[in-house]
Design an enzyme around this catalytic site. Sequence first.
Site, PDB file in Angstrom:
ATOM      1  N   HIS A  19     -12.753   2.851   9.583  1.00 21.65           N
ATOM      2  CA  HIS A  19     -12.004   1.696   9.065  1.00 21.65           C
ATOM      3  C   HIS A  19     -12.606   1.203   7.730  1.00 21.65           C
ATOM      4  O   HIS A  19     -13.150   0.088   7.663  1.00 21.65           O
ATOM      5  CB  HIS A  19     -11.963   0.553  10.089  1.00 21.65           C
ATOM      6  N   SER A  51     -10.430  -0.109   2.394  1.00 21.91           N
ATOM      7  CA  SER A  51     -10.538  -0.963   1.202  1.00 21.91           C
ATOM      8  C   SER A  51     -11.969  -1.023   0.665  1.00 21.91           C
ATOM      9  O   SER A  51     -12.268  -1.803  -0.236  1.00 21.91           O
ATOM     10  CB  SER A  51     -10.087  -2.382   1.551  1.00 21.91           C
ATOM     11  N   ARG A  96      -3.276   0.229  11.325  1.00 22.54           N
ATOM     12  CA  ARG A  96      -3.889  -0.345  12.517  1.00 22.54           C
ATOM     13  C   ARG A  96      -3.738   0.637  13.675  1.00 22.54           C
ATOM     14  O   ARG A  96      -2.663   1.208  13.878  1.00 22.54           O
ATOM     15  CB  ARG A  96      -3.228  -1.681  12.904  1.00 22.54           C
ATOM     16  N   GLU A 128     -11.928  -0.536  18.243  1.00 21.77           N
ATOM     17  CA  GLU A 128     -12.920  -0.315  17.176  1.00 21.77           C
ATOM     18  C   GLU A 128     -14.174  -1.134  17.442  1.00 21.77           C
ATOM     19  O   GLU A 128     -14.055  -2.292  17.869  1.00 21.77           O
ATOM     20  CB  GLU A 128     -12.315  -0.701  15.821  1.00 21.77           C
ATOM     21  N   ILE A 151       0.839  -1.204   0.000  1.00 31.77           N
ATOM     22  CA  ILE A 151       0.000   0.000   0.000  1.00 31.77           C
ATOM     23  C   ILE A 151       0.876   1.257   0.000  1.00 31.77           C
ATOM     24  O   ILE A 151       0.606   2.214  -0.719  1.00 31.77           O
ATOM     25  CB  ILE A 151      -0.963  -0.001   1.208  1.00 31.77           C
TER      26      ILE A 151
HETATM   27  N1  NDP Z   1      -7.456   0.773   6.702  1.00 29.26           N
HETATM   28  C1  NDP Z   1      -7.721  -0.303   6.027  1.00 29.26           C
HETATM   29  O1  NDP Z   1      -8.863  -0.568   5.660  1.00 29.26           O
HETATM   30  C2  NDP Z   1      -6.622  -1.242   5.671  1.00 29.26           C
HETATM   31  C3  NDP Z   1      -5.525  -1.385   6.479  1.00 29.26           C
HETATM   32  N2  NDP Z   1      -4.511  -2.242   6.141  1.00 29.26           N
HETATM   33  C4  NDP Z   1      -3.341  -2.335   7.001  1.00 29.26           C
HETATM   34  O2  NDP Z   1      -2.201  -1.893   6.287  1.00 29.26           O
HETATM   35  C5  NDP Z   1      -1.103  -2.708   6.629  1.00 29.26           C
HETATM   36  C6  NDP Z   1      -0.066  -2.657   5.532  1.00 29.26           C
HETATM   37  O3  NDP Z   1      -0.554  -3.358   4.406  1.00 29.26           O
HETATM   38  P1  NDP Z   1       0.390  -3.758   3.182  1.00 29.26           P
HETATM   39  O4  NDP Z   1       1.022  -2.564   2.595  1.00 29.26           O
HETATM   40  O5  NDP Z   1      -0.419  -4.654   2.333  1.00 29.26           O
HETATM   41  O6  NDP Z   1       1.505  -4.605   3.938  1.00 29.26           O
HETATM   42  P2  NDP Z   1       2.939  -5.043   3.431  1.00 29.26           P
HETATM   43  O7  NDP Z   1       3.298  -6.244   4.202  1.00 29.26           O
HETATM   44  O8  NDP Z   1       2.974  -5.094   1.947  1.00 29.26           O
HETATM   45  O9  NDP Z   1       3.864  -3.827   3.861  1.00 29.26           O
HETATM   46  C7  NDP Z   1       4.271  -3.573   5.151  1.00 29.26           C
HETATM   47  C8  NDP Z   1       5.641  -2.898   5.117  1.00 29.26           C
HETATM   48  O10 NDP Z   1       6.013  -2.611   6.454  1.00 29.26           O
HETATM   49  C9  NDP Z   1       7.380  -2.946   6.622  1.00 29.26           C
HETATM   50  N3  NDP Z   1       7.675  -3.319   8.007  1.00 29.26           N
HETATM   51  C10 NDP Z   1       7.235  -4.396   8.689  1.00 29.26           C
HETATM   52  N4  NDP Z   1       7.694  -4.375   9.937  1.00 29.26           N
HETATM   53  C11 NDP Z   1       8.445  -3.268  10.055  1.00 29.26           C
HETATM   54  C12 NDP Z   1       9.178  -2.686  11.111  1.00 29.26           C
HETATM   55  N5  NDP Z   1       9.250  -3.265  12.322  1.00 29.26           N
HETATM   56  N6  NDP Z   1       9.837  -1.524  10.875  1.00 29.26           N
HETATM   57  C13 NDP Z   1       9.791  -0.948   9.649  1.00 29.26           C
HETATM   58  N7  NDP Z   1       9.112  -1.453   8.607  1.00 29.26           N
HETATM   59  C14 NDP Z   1       8.439  -2.594   8.807  1.00 29.26           C
HETATM   60  C15 NDP Z   1       7.605  -4.115   5.700  1.00 29.26           C
HETATM   61  O11 NDP Z   1       8.985  -4.160   5.422  1.00 29.26           O
HETATM   62  P3  NDP Z   1       9.718  -5.396   4.703  1.00 29.26           P
HETATM   63  O12 NDP Z   1       9.662  -5.015   3.256  1.00 29.26           O
HETATM   64  O13 NDP Z   1      11.068  -5.396   5.261  1.00 29.26           O
HETATM   65  O14 NDP Z   1       8.907  -6.620   5.018  1.00 29.26           O
HETATM   66  C16 NDP Z   1       6.726  -3.786   4.513  1.00 29.26           C
HETATM   67  O15 NDP Z   1       7.424  -3.039   3.542  1.00 29.26           O
HETATM   68  C17 NDP Z   1      -1.744  -4.094   6.844  1.00 29.26           C
HETATM   69  O16 NDP Z   1      -0.936  -4.898   7.682  1.00 29.26           O
HETATM   70  C18 NDP Z   1      -3.063  -3.755   7.490  1.00 29.26           C
HETATM   71  O17 NDP Z   1      -2.932  -3.760   8.880  1.00 29.26           O
HETATM   72  C19 NDP Z   1      -4.555  -2.966   4.991  1.00 29.26           C
HETATM   73  C20 NDP Z   1      -5.632  -2.876   4.164  1.00 29.26           C
HETATM   74  C21 NDP Z   1      -6.767  -2.027   4.445  1.00 29.26           C
HETATM   75  O1  LIG Z   2      -8.053  -3.475   7.482  1.00 24.49           O
HETATM   76  C1  LIG Z   2      -8.201  -4.101   6.489  1.00 24.49           C
HETATM   77  C2  LIG Z   2      -7.259  -5.028   5.965  1.00 24.49           C
HETATM   78  O2  LIG Z   2      -7.459  -5.500   4.835  1.00 24.49           O
HETATM   79  O3  LIG Z   2      -6.274  -5.336   6.669  1.00 24.49           O
END
Ligand code: NDP
Ligand SMILES: O=CC(=O)O
Length: 322
Positions: A285, A288, A237, A266, A156
Amino acid sequence: MKPKVFIAKSIPAEVEAYIGEYCDYKIWEGETPIPKEQLFHEVAEVEGLMTSKGVVTDEFLDHAPHLKIVSNIAAGYDTFDIEVMKRRNIIGTNTPNVLDDSVADHTMGMILMAARKLGELDYYVKQGKWSKLDDGYFLGKDVYNSRLGIIGMGNIGEKVAKRASLGFDMDVVYYNRSRRLDIEEKYGVRYAEMDELLKTADFVVVLLPLNPATQGIIGENEFKLMKKTAFFFNSSRGKLVKEQDLIVALQQGEIAGAGLDVYEVEPVAKDNPLLTMENVVTLPHMGSATEKTRFNMAMKAAENLVAGVTGKQVPNIVKELK
Ligand SMILES: NC(=O)C1=CN([C@@H]2O[C@H](COP(=O)(O)OP(=O)(O)OC[C@H]3O[C@@H](n4cnc5c(N)ncnc54)[C@H](OP(=O)(O)O)[C@@H]3O)[C@@H](O)[C@H]2O)C=CC1
Ligand SMILES: O=CC(=O)O
């Protein structure tokens, strides 16, 4: 005999029909989340569970002795107890990629809402208060040409970076566990350590997964580093942020405003002070939540579920369980 599965959330009819081709299924039709005791009862015989943010712990698994897979209809999977699932050999899947663009659009929308006071302006007009156009209070901050700091450059984060850099001419810096040279090259974004990002960005957005290493990663110290004119956004989150520290930072004017799609608890409590702040955009929330994306998420989760209970290769096992 078809494997038994339980679907703990209503899903589109087409997705239900797909699951029905391969599985003997039951579905929760309630409008509110299934009560815990009822879920425990429903999973007693099943091999697969499809759920949205279903909590997977030893207690839950003790009620589901035949379970092979939990298919989460979400990208996030912080409700999985990874160590328990590893120990008990349970497959856990999520729905990455299909929602990235929708969440990125929503995040940019939240940034625009906060910076340009769009929610307040909408309310102002609907209240019949529009008598003149030059109200100083409603002057906003430019999003274009400003600096965006993205904390978490994953699926994202990349889509937000693309929109901000190519669409809004923003100077994008990011902090992530690992460098993303591919994204730096494609969109002209730059890696920064967390402190530099916080000290210099006009807009800061958190797009990290929630896990023991990231819980509470943003708190008092981080807000103190931010510019007083900067805005903070959370699309991932709620528990990544110490919410009380955010409230204090906003009350004391340490930052200019915020946009939140997610909260520590939530649905957010009705008496949460964030709900009374005009400089805070509060969304329920829904990152998506478009028809197409929600359909694609449900279908992806269904494919994961069916693969898991029919012994096929499961496509989206979360990385900690691979
Ligand atoms: N509001 C909403 O409706 C939604 C919320 N979400 C939330 O968004 C979050 C992110 O989604 P998405 O982009 O798909 O997830 P990804 O797993 O693709 O991306 C997460 C990124 O965070 C990095 N990361 C993980 N741990 C750490 C850390 N300790 N320090 C620094 N960087 C870190 C990862 O690095 P690395 O490349 O090294 O693994 C990765 O690049 C989801 O986990 C979910 O909770 C998702 C969808 C909808
Ligand atoms: O919060 C939504 C998700 O897809 O994670």
